[in-house]
Design an enzyme around this catalytic site. Structure first.
Site, mmCIF file in Angstrom:
data_model
loop_
_atom_site.group_PDB
_atom_site.id
_atom_site.type_symbol
_atom_site.label_atom_id
_atom_site.label_comp_id
_atom_site.label_asym_id
_atom_site.label_seq_id
_atom_site.Cartn_x
_atom_site.Cartn_y
_atom_site.Cartn_z
ATOM 1 N N ASP A 141 0.664 -1.190 -0.076
ATOM 2 C CA ASP A 141 -0.134 0.109 -0.083
ATOM 3 C C ASP A 141 0.786 1.163 0.054
ATOM 4 O O ASP A 141 2.114 1.216 0.618
ATOM 5 C CB ASP A 141 -0.902 -0.111 1.429
ATOM 6 C CG ASP A 141 0.029 -0.180 2.548
ATOM 7 O OD1 ASP A 141 0.893 -0.770 2.569
ATOM 8 O OD2 ASP A 141 -0.497 0.674 3.621
ATOM 9 N N GLU A 142 0.441 2.405 -0.651
ATOM 10 C CA GLU A 142 0.820 3.550 -0.328
ATOM 11 C C GLU A 142 2.384 3.885 -0.803
ATOM 12 O O GLU A 142 2.969 4.290 -0.008
ATOM 13 C CB GLU A 142 0.529 4.020 1.087
ATOM 14 C CG GLU A 142 -1.032 4.159 1.465
ATOM 15 C CD GLU A 142 -0.754 4.801 2.675
ATOM 16 O OE1 GLU A 142 -1.854 5.715 3.085
ATOM 17 O OE2 GLU A 142 -0.402 4.222 3.664
ATOM 18 N N ALA A 143 2.840 3.073 -1.924
ATOM 19 C CA ALA A 143 4.250 3.140 -2.187
ATOM 20 C C ALA A 143 4.329 4.378 -3.039
ATOM 21 O O ALA A 143 4.963 4.497 -4.124
ATOM 22 C CB ALA A 143 4.481 1.863 -2.959
#
Ligand code: NGO
Length: 548
Positions: A356-358
């Site tokens: 997530d949220e890279a």
């Protein structure tokens, strides 16, 4: 690696004290009373009348038929009989006895039974209704006996959870209570709607010791939740011992949000958690979040950084600023070691690799990274689980994407489902237990909106995301992120009563979905939480006992 610190969510972290004082001004309660209001208010100790208990079970059973003429009485001489020759039944018998002994003060010996059930409590692995399947059970209560039948140990554990809720609320007490321990007569046949009913605990932002995790496991078990996803690594802390990279835990786990002392689980402690959960029909899914959310690892080993320089440990609450170094070969040696060790600690099917949220990883790098990492998970015998963003990297069909968005449309999820993948639903605006209930909630975040109990309950997982039908849903999971949560009391305040709402969506048949009935049954749980010392939020939406 970009190192811009970005706030992706609207993170409002008002100091808890200020929020509590403001709320106190509104409610007239002393500030200290607010977050743990239930502990300070008068306790409604009256148990629900016996005849109601059969219809008060959460999650609602598929079918429950009361027999008002019958009542079973648990007494000093009651025995628990388990299917002879079945160690699984004996284990569940021991588990049940352990649950009932503290409050009843009875011995409740557990002995094998040959052939037909006798008086007392019987746990049998034969003769269940054909529909109960892998996790369901049949429960019959007469004057003489309680008989739980199932096909599996999991089914017996689930039957035990229903039996607990049929006993008076004081059964949850840790000390002997003087109570007439009646069980209302009747017949229950029950099985789950979805294979997976899950919860997640973030032990990375704030660390929670083994005892807290076990307590949470006990609370999940009560509502027939069968999966606990542990978020074991994030920017603020690495919480699982990795023997080939010891500084991950010893240094990377040394602190937490706010800068206090962190902690980590040794592999032995982690095995103990896994076994404790297993005994309660709960499978642990370990998550090592990557390639983002990795500051704790990067801080522990300079060699993992593109520039060879370790960043400092991080104790704030921003997200999206860290990334493993995708071009670096050492990165994949690291991931291989970590995945190998974590897989070896994991009897369950899935290993969660986050994804997530890279925001600090270029999209091409993200795909390249996942193309290297997904086969490593498979190599060590596990099926990859990930936040839904990892679908960008086209993981194997059997992988377990977890949708955490706030929209009801997601192109990549719909495409994966069309390829035959099943999804776990954790829409942040419905299932995130770390969202505030309303603007007065002293704890939690609000980036996905406020989530009152009814918001958590009033949606249909089988008809929620475009292109994702009932049969495409593996299950539902309620994540609890811990940026603002530091104690078990606070975990409980956020989880109760929304956790039972998500549990009911995962277990109970869609046809039984009814807010008014659910709210009534939820209210009847309150005396149980009080007996167990579980803190909870007194939602104004729920007709709690003693409030007219
Ligand atoms: C997001 C984010 C987490 C935060 C959480 C807070 C996911 C999957 N990534 O959910 O890092 O802790 O919100 O609500």
């Amino acid at each position: 690696m970009a190192s811009t610190r970005r706030m992706t969510h609207q993170r409002s972290r008002p100091t808890r004290v200020l929020a509590a004082v403001l709320l106190a001004a509104v409610t007239g309660l002393a500030p200290g009373v607010v977050a743990t209001a239930s502990a300070a208010e008068p306790t409604p100790t009256t148990a629900a009348p016996q005849e109601n208990r059969m219809r008060d079970v959460v999650p609602a059973p598929v079918a429950a038929t009361p027999d008002p003429k019958a009542t079973f009485r648990l007494t000093r001489s009651t025995r628990i009989h388990t299917q002879a020759g079945a160690p699984a039944a004996a284990e569940v018998g021991a588990y049940l006895a352990g649950l009932l002994r503290p409050a009843t003060g009875f011995d409740l010996p557990v002995t094998p039974v040959h052939g037909r059930p006798t008086g007392g409590i019987n746990l049998l692995l034969t003769g269940a209704d054909a529909r109960v399947g892998q996790e369901g059970y049949q429960l019959d209560v007469t004057d003489r006996a309680v008989v739980i039948r199932a096909n599996t140990r999991a089914g017996l554990v689930n039957g035990v959870q229903t039996l607990r809720q049929l006993l008076p609320a004081q059964v949850g007490s840790a000390t002997p209570q003087r109570v007439d321990w009646t069980v209302p007569g009747g017949h229950v046949v029950d099985w789950p709607r979805f294979a997976e009913r899950g919860a997640m605990l973030d032990v990375a932002r704030h660390f929670f010791p083994v005892a807290d995790v076990k307590r949470y496991i006990d609370e999940l078990a009560l509502y027939k939740i069968n999966t606990l996803h542990l978020h074991l690594a994030d920017d603020q802390g690495w919480r699982i011992e990795i023997t080939s990279w010891p500084r991950l835990a010893s240094y990377g786990g040394s602190t937490q949000v706010g800068g206090g002392t962190g902690g980590y689980y040794t592999q032995e402690q982690y095995r103990d958690i896994v076994a404790y959960a297993q005994a309660r029909n709960i499978t642990i899914i370990p998550e090592i979040d990557m390639p983002g959310h990795t500051n704790a690892a990067l801080a522990s080993y300079p060699e993992l950084n593109c520039d060879g320089v370790a960043p400092p440990l991080y104790t704030g609450t921003e997200v999206g600023f860290s990334s493993l170094c995708v071009p670096l070969e050492r990165t994949y040696e690291f991931v291989d070691d970590v995945v190998r060790e974590v897989a070896a600690l994991t009897p369950g099917r899935y290993l969660h690799i986050g994804g997530d949220e890279a925001h600090s990883t270029e999209e091409a790098d993200y795909r390249a990274f996942m193309a290297r990492v997904l086969p490593i998970v498979t190599k060590y015998g596990k099926v990859p689980a990930g936040w839904h963003e990892f679908l960008k990297a086209t993981p194997p069909t059997e992988s377990r994407p977890q949708y955490w968005g706030t929209a009801t449309v997601d192109q990549e999820v719909a495409e994966a489902v069309a390829r035959g993948t099943k999804v776990v639903l954790s829409p942040a605006n419905k299932t995130y237990l770390d969202m505030k209930y309303d603007e007065n909630t002293p704890l939690g975040l609000k980036w996905a909106g406020y989530i009152e109990v009814r918001d958590a309950y009033d949606w249909n997982p089988g008809d929620y995301l475009d292109g994702v039908a009932e049969e495409d849903v593996l299950g539902v999971e309620a994540p609890l992120w811990s940026e603002t949560l530091t104690t078990m009391d606070e975990i409980e305040f956020m989880a109760f009563p929304r956790l039972p709402a998500i549990a009911e969506l995962g277990w109970s048949a869609a046809a039984s979905h009814d807010w008014t009935d659910f709210a009534r049954r939820l209210a009847a749980q309150a005396p149980r939480w009080q007996a167990m010392g579980i803190n909870y939020y007194r939602s104004p939406q729920v007709p709690w006992p003693g409030q007219g």
